[in-house]
Write a protein that holds these residues in place. Structure first.
Motif, mmCIF file in Angstrom:
data_model
loop_
_atom_site.group_PDB
_atom_site.id
_atom_site.type_symbol
_atom_site.label_atom_id
_atom_site.label_comp_id
_atom_site.label_asym_id
_atom_site.label_seq_id
_atom_site.Cartn_x
_atom_site.Cartn_y
_atom_site.Cartn_z
ATOM 1 N N PRO A 275 35.887 81.555 10.750
ATOM 2 C CA PRO A 275 34.404 81.907 10.755
ATOM 3 C C PRO A 275 34.303 83.458 10.388
ATOM 4 N N VAL A 276 32.966 83.875 9.882
ATOM 5 C CA VAL A 276 32.881 85.334 9.724
ATOM 6 C C VAL A 276 31.760 85.654 10.783
ATOM 7 N N LEU A 277 31.996 86.589 11.416
ATOM 8 C CA LEU A 277 31.149 87.391 12.377
ATOM 9 C C LEU A 277 30.524 88.638 11.734
ATOM 10 N N SER A 278 29.506 88.935 11.884
ATOM 11 C CA SER A 278 28.944 90.159 11.374
ATOM 12 C C SER A 278 27.809 90.791 12.366
ATOM 13 N N SER A 279 27.695 92.112 11.970
ATOM 14 C CA SER A 279 26.997 93.064 12.793
ATOM 15 C C SER A 279 26.534 93.861 12.065
ATOM 16 N N ALA A 280 25.051 94.172 12.234
ATOM 17 C CA ALA A 280 24.456 95.444 11.186
ATOM 18 C C ALA A 280 23.535 96.179 12.059
ATOM 19 N N ILE A 281 23.278 97.349 11.681
ATOM 20 C CA ILE A 281 22.254 98.150 12.440
ATOM 21 C C ILE A 281 21.940 99.298 11.270
ATOM 22 N N ALA A 282 20.617 99.335 11.459
ATOM 23 C CA ALA A 282 19.784 100.127 10.298
ATOM 24 C C ALA A 282 18.965 101.253 11.127
ATOM 25 N N PHE A 283 19.071 102.289 10.756
ATOM 26 C CA PHE A 283 18.434 103.657 11.213
ATOM 27 C C PHE A 283 18.227 104.658 9.969
ATOM 28 N N ARG A 284 17.125 105.637 10.448
ATOM 29 C CA ARG A 284 17.110 106.799 9.871
ATOM 30 C C ARG A 284 17.857 107.959 10.412
ATOM 31 N N SER A 285 18.911 108.631 9.707
ATOM 32 C CA SER A 285 19.676 109.685 10.070
ATOM 33 C C SER A 285 18.592 110.791 10.711
ATOM 34 N N ALA B 191 21.035 114.272 5.909
ATOM 35 C CA ALA B 191 19.881 114.199 6.748
ATOM 36 C C ALA B 191 18.886 113.437 6.611
ATOM 37 N N SER B 192 18.258 112.903 7.562
ATOM 38 C CA SER B 192 16.662 112.022 7.114
ATOM 39 C C SER B 192 16.934 110.960 6.032
ATOM 40 N N GLN B 193 18.168 110.337 5.962
ATOM 41 C CA GLN B 193 18.307 109.214 4.943
ATOM 42 C C GLN B 193 18.259 107.915 5.728
ATOM 43 N N ALA B 194 17.636 106.745 5.113
ATOM 44 C CA ALA B 194 17.595 105.358 5.721
ATOM 45 C C ALA B 194 18.982 104.906 5.660
ATOM 46 N N VAL B 195 19.677 104.479 6.442
ATOM 47 C CA VAL B 195 21.092 103.974 6.417
ATOM 48 C C VAL B 195 21.401 102.589 7.178
ATOM 49 N N VAL B 196 22.036 101.918 6.519
ATOM 50 C CA VAL B 196 22.485 100.430 7.034
ATOM 51 C C VAL B 196 23.849 100.430 6.941
ATOM 52 N N VAL B 197 24.343 100.246 8.211
ATOM 53 C CA VAL B 197 25.761 99.808 8.318
ATOM 54 C C VAL B 197 26.219 98.355 8.636
ATOM 55 N N SER B 198 26.610 97.607 7.978
ATOM 56 C CA SER B 198 27.095 96.408 8.338
ATOM 57 C C SER B 198 28.479 96.010 8.108
ATOM 58 N N ILE B 199 28.981 95.186 9.225
ATOM 59 C CA ILE B 199 30.517 94.832 9.472
ATOM 60 C C ILE B 199 30.574 93.586 9.374
ATOM 61 N N CYS B 200 31.508 93.060 8.740
ATOM 62 C CA CYS B 200 31.861 91.692 8.833
ATOM 63 C C CYS B 200 33.177 91.521 9.044
ATOM 64 N N TYR B 201 33.446 90.426 9.906
ATOM 65 C CA TYR B 201 34.744 90.402 10.387
ATOM 66 C C TYR B 201 35.277 88.799 10.307
ATOM 67 N N GLU B 202 36.453 88.642 9.668
ATOM 68 C CA GLU B 202 36.766 87.201 9.686
ATOM 69 C C GLU B 202 37.531 86.834 11.069
ATOM 70 N N TRP B 203 37.006 86.090 11.876
ATOM 71 C CA TRP B 203 37.657 85.912 13.301
ATOM 72 C C TRP B 203 38.535 84.581 13.281
ATOM 73 N N ASP B 204 39.661 85.002 13.816
ATOM 74 C CA ASP B 204 40.636 83.705 13.863
ATOM 75 C C ASP B 204 40.427 82.915 15.409
ATOM 76 N N ALA B 205 39.741 81.958 15.248
ATOM 77 C CA ALA B 205 39.150 81.261 16.512
ATOM 78 C C ALA B 205 40.659 80.783 16.973
ATOM 79 N N GLY B 206 41.797 80.751 16.590
ATOM 80 C CA GLY B 206 43.079 80.065 16.935
ATOM 81 C C GLY B 206 42.822 78.759 17.568
ATOM 82 N N PHE B 207 43.795 78.173 18.323
ATOM 83 C CA PHE B 207 43.881 76.905 18.953
ATOM 84 C C PHE B 207 43.964 75.905 18.022
ATOM 85 N N GLY B 208 44.656 76.052 16.585
ATOM 86 C CA GLY B 208 44.899 74.961 15.581
ATOM 87 C C GLY B 208 43.866 73.910 15.502
#
Length: 163
Positions: free
Chosen positions: A149-159, A113-130
């Protein structure tokens, strides 16, 4: 003479639209899964890091392939200042692996409880189409050795003080 450039333009519009759709799906899934960390539901339920990753995959739906191309990084500290730097998505042209194993309890990464948290996601996206994948890679800021290409998303919050 007009058909070639027209189809290239249409393919570009479709690819950019798909990229925004996948990026939005990734961001939405991170937000939805992280809510369980923020409220303490995941910690109380004893979810593993792999279980949290599955929550992200379930929330993303079919737009995200839940395989080795999706990497979840979770860090927690008492203050946000201690969380710097955020784990980068790429290390030497490869996706930076998550710390520990998927069997680790979520408390080892997200803390209590009450911790500062960062969650980050990295995703190697295959755009396709040769051929279009090659063109897209020229525009991409970051990409893995395989050229995707690498897509990413991050969220920071205090629990929340859930205990």
């Amino acid at each position: 003479m007009v058909a070639g450039p027209f189809f290239i333009l249409v393919m570009g519009i479709v690819t950019i639209g798909m990229q925004y759709l996948v990026a939005h799906s990734l961001e939405q899934s991170v937000e939805m899964a992280s809510r369980q960390l923020r409220t303490g539901e995941a910690q109380k339920a004893g979810i593993t890091v792999g279980g949290f990753r599955q929550l992200v995959c379930d929330a993303a739906g079919s737009m995200i392939a839940c395989d080795e191309r999706l990497v979840v990084h979770i860090k927690s500290k008492p203050t946000f200042a201690e969380l710097v730097p955020i784990t980068p998505c790429l290390t030497n042209g490869k996706l930076t692996p998550a710390e520990g194993t998927s069997e680790d309890g979520i408390r080892t990464r997200a803390g209590d409880a009450s911790q500062a948290v960062v969650v980050s996601i990295c995703y190697e996206w295959d755009a396709g189409f040769g051929l279009w994948q090659l063109v897209w890679n020229l525009l991409s800021a970051e990409r893995v050795d395989r050229g995707n290409p690498v897509l990413s998303s991050a969220i920071a919050f205090r629990s929340e003080p859930f205990e």
